[in-house]
Design an enzyme around this catalytic site. Structure first.
Site, PDB file in Angstrom:
ATOM      1  N   GLN A 208     -10.129  -3.905  -2.889  1.00  0.00           N
ATOM      2  CA  GLN A 208     -11.425  -3.398  -2.448  1.00  0.00           C
ATOM      3  C   GLN A 208     -12.491  -3.744  -3.485  1.00  0.00           C
ATOM      4  O   GLN A 208     -13.592  -4.195  -3.139  1.00  0.00           O
ATOM      5  CB  GLN A 208     -11.339  -1.877  -2.240  1.00  0.00           C
ATOM      6  CG  GLN A 208     -12.630  -1.261  -1.759  1.00  0.00           C
ATOM      7  CD  GLN A 208     -13.014  -1.749  -0.361  1.00  0.00           C
ATOM      8  OE1 GLN A 208     -12.208  -1.667   0.561  1.00  0.00           O
ATOM      9  NE2 GLN A 208     -14.219  -2.264  -0.198  1.00  0.00           N
TER      10      GLN A 208
ATOM     11  N   HIS B 146      -7.575   0.735  -6.069  1.00  0.00           N
ATOM     12  CA  HIS B 146      -7.731  -0.100  -4.866  1.00  0.00           C
ATOM     13  C   HIS B 146      -8.395  -1.414  -5.324  1.00  0.00           C
ATOM     14  O   HIS B 146      -9.549  -1.700  -5.013  1.00  0.00           O
ATOM     15  CB  HIS B 146      -8.594   0.629  -3.836  1.00  0.00           C
ATOM     16  CG  HIS B 146      -8.492   0.079  -2.448  1.00  0.00           C
ATOM     17  ND1 HIS B 146      -7.728  -1.033  -2.124  1.00  0.00           N
ATOM     18  CD2 HIS B 146      -9.066   0.480  -1.278  1.00  0.00           C
ATOM     19  CE1 HIS B 146      -7.843  -1.257  -0.825  1.00  0.00           C
ATOM     20  NE2 HIS B 146      -8.647  -0.374  -0.287  1.00  0.00           N
TER      21      HIS B 146
ATOM     22  N   CYS C 279     -16.422   1.622   1.266  1.00  0.00           N
ATOM     23  CA  CYS C 279     -15.217   0.810   1.514  1.00  0.00           C
ATOM     24  C   CYS C 279     -14.698   0.979   2.937  1.00  0.00           C
ATOM     25  O   CYS C 279     -13.932   0.146   3.404  1.00  0.00           O
ATOM     26  CB  CYS C 279     -14.141   1.153   0.501  1.00  0.00           C
ATOM     27  SG  CYS C 279     -13.539   2.818   0.675  1.00  0.00           S
TER      28      CYS C 279
ATOM     29  N   ARG D 244       0.880  -1.184   0.000  1.00  0.00           N
ATOM     30  CA  ARG D 244       0.000   0.000   0.000  1.00  0.00           C
ATOM     31  C   ARG D 244       0.908   1.222   0.000  1.00  0.00           C
ATOM     32  O   ARG D 244       1.698   1.416   0.929  1.00  0.00           O
ATOM     33  CB  ARG D 244      -0.895   0.014   1.247  1.00  0.00           C
ATOM     34  CG  ARG D 244      -1.556   1.367   1.467  1.00  0.00           C
ATOM     35  CD  ARG D 244      -2.624   1.359   2.527  1.00  0.00           C
ATOM     36  NE  ARG D 244      -3.800   0.671   2.057  1.00  0.00           N
ATOM     37  CZ  ARG D 244      -5.003   0.747   2.651  1.00  0.00           C
ATOM     38  NH1 ARG D 244      -5.161   1.483   3.725  1.00  0.00           N
ATOM     39  NH2 ARG D 244      -6.024   0.105   2.158  1.00  0.00           N
TER      40      ARG D 244
ATOM     41  N   ASP E 255     -17.399   6.789  -0.949  1.00  0.00           N
ATOM     42  CA  ASP E 255     -16.102   6.687  -0.270  1.00  0.00           C
ATOM     43  C   ASP E 255     -15.788   8.062   0.316  1.00  0.00           C
ATOM     44  O   ASP E 255     -16.443   9.061  -0.034  1.00  0.00           O
ATOM     45  CB  ASP E 255     -15.021   6.244  -1.287  1.00  0.00           C
ATOM     46  CG  ASP E 255     -13.634   6.111  -0.665  1.00  0.00           C
ATOM     47  OD1 ASP E 255     -13.541   5.934   0.571  1.00  0.00           O
ATOM     48  OD2 ASP E 255     -12.628   6.191  -1.411  1.00  0.00           O
TER      49      ASP E 255
HETATM   50  N1  NVA Z   1     -10.046   6.678  -1.098  1.00  0.00           N
HETATM   51  C1  NVA Z   1      -9.616   6.289   0.219  1.00  0.00           C
HETATM   52  C2  NVA Z   1      -9.809   4.827   0.442  1.00  0.00           C
HETATM   53  C3  NVA Z   1      -9.458   4.349   1.819  1.00  0.00           C
HETATM   54  C4  NVA Z   1      -9.574   2.865   1.980  1.00  0.00           C
HETATM   55  C5  NVA Z   1      -8.157   6.674   0.397  1.00  0.00           C
HETATM   56  O1  NVA Z   1      -7.374   6.495  -0.540  1.00  0.00           O
HETATM   57  O2  NVA Z   1      -7.814   7.162   1.481  1.00  0.00           O
HETATM   58  N1   CP Z   2     -11.149  -0.049   2.855  1.00  0.00           N
HETATM   59  C1   CP Z   2      -9.868  -0.120   3.253  1.00  0.00           C
HETATM   60  O1   CP Z   2      -8.956  -0.368   2.469  1.00  0.00           O
HETATM   61  O2   CP Z   2      -9.676   0.096   4.585  1.00  0.00           O
HETATM   62  P1   CP Z   2      -8.274   0.290   5.313  1.00  0.00           P
HETATM   63  O3   CP Z   2      -7.718   1.620   4.869  1.00  0.00           O
HETATM   64  O4   CP Z   2      -8.625   0.280   6.769  1.00  0.00           O
HETATM   65  O5   CP Z   2      -7.358  -0.826   4.929  1.00  0.00           O
END
Ligand code: NVA
Ligand code: CP
Length: 312
Positions: free
Chosen positions: A139, A136, A271, A109, A231
């Site tokens: 997800q 993602h 998500c 990540r 989201d």
């Molecule tokens: N769009 C959000 C998703 C978190 C799981 C982010 O990138 O922070």
């Molecule tokens: N939805 C998701 O990826 O959650 P986290 O950021 O907690 O991993």
């Protein structure tokens, strides 16, 4: 026995995978979910190790991957990016080469999709994208699994995404397109999903018989939707834009009035993490239409299936 043709494959973006392979992941995920419920052993990855590099925070991704590989008989290593030599300038290439000597798979990540692509280029083991600024994909696997579980199919289902055309929107849109759903994204002007990803989605939808629409009207998108998805408005790494985003995205949240516009069988997806009163109302998140908690659980099952299929 699981099919072996995906062994060694990276999962960097939904776009890279054929619809039949995405469906295979969903089928295996359903089977593994049933096995786990029945407490039947399913140690497909006995003795394997997954390294998990995190350059951004996580609750669901970290825990579901770590628990998931343990249930498959393997082990996970949490690697905070800042604690690796990567944070002090060791190259991605050298990191990938060395980690491939220890690990059977790498989940990462981070911010830049190009870094994930580079890691995958040099790693000899499968690399799984656990979220970048652009995508993602894990997800999206849980998302389509949840839609199929709740609504019986993807084909012909109207999925409406409301809010920021971000990483989650990109992966969901392409997954829906590949699996024959009709997908509509409602975003404010300036928050549209990337034109390149929309292009991929259009091409995939044409092949699968679905459709892709973009609008700036959240009510139009929600009308008749079978799945209403949103989201966060401020993604990780965008914190200094928060005030502007709150103002620009106002009106694109999902509340009970939005849900009332959906079809009778409408489910609500998010998500997570959620920000009550911004992109989603608390009563919707915990209300009768919410499939959000199943969706979070399905991260575990979908990723177990993915790992079982790609890790040798
Ligand atoms: N769009 C959000 C998703 C978190 C799981 C982010 O990138 O922070
Ligand atoms: N939805 C998701 O990826 O959650 P986290 O950021 O907690 O991993």
């Amino acid at each position: 026995m699981l099919p072996a043709h995906l062994k060694g494959r990276d999962f960097l973006r939904v776009h890279d995978w054929a619809p039949e392979d995405l469906l295979l992941v969903l089928d295996v995920a359903e089977r593994l979910k049933a096995r786990q419920r029945e407490r039947v052993s399913h140690r497909h990855l006995d003795g394997r190790t997954l390294g998990m590099i995190f350059q951004k925070p996580s609750t669901r991704t970290r825990v579901s991957f770590e628990v998931g590989i343990a249930q498959l008989g393997g082990t996970a290593l949490y690697l905070a990016a800042g604690d690796l030599q990567l944070g002090r300038g060791e190259t991605i290439k050298d990191t990938a080469t060395v980690l491939s000597r220890y690990l059977d798979g790498i989940m990462i990540r981070t911010f830049s999709q190009a870094d994930v692509d580079e890691l995958a280029e040099y790693a000899d083991v499968p690399v799984i994208n656990g979220l970048t600024d652009d995508f993602h994909p894990c997800q999206a696997l849980a998302d389509v699994m949840t839609i199929r579980e709740r609504l019986g199919a993807l084909d012909g289902v109207r999925v409406a995404y409301l809010g920021d055309g971000n990483n989650v929107c990109h992966s969901l849109m392409v997954a829906c397109a590949k699996l024959g759903a009709s997908f509509v994204a409602a975003t404010p002007e300036g928050y549209e999903p990337s034109a390149e990803v929309v292009g991929w989605a259009h091409a995939a939808a044409e092949q699968a018989g679905g459709s892709i629409e973009l609008t700036h009207d959240p009510r139009e998108a929600a009308a008749g939707a079978d799945a209403l998805y949103t989201d966060v408005w401020t993604s990780m790494g965008q914190d200094e834009e928060r005030e502007r985003r709150l103002a620009d995205l106002a009106g694109f949240g999902i509340d009970s009035a939005t849900v009332a516009l959906g079809s009778e069988r409408a489910i609500v997806l998010h998500c997570l993490p959620a920000h009550y009163g911004e992109e989603i109302a608390e009563d919707v998140l915990y209300g009768p239409h919410s499939a959000v908690w199943d969706q979070a659980e399905n991260r575990l099952h979908a990723q177990k299936a993915l790992m079982a299929l790609v890790i040798r």
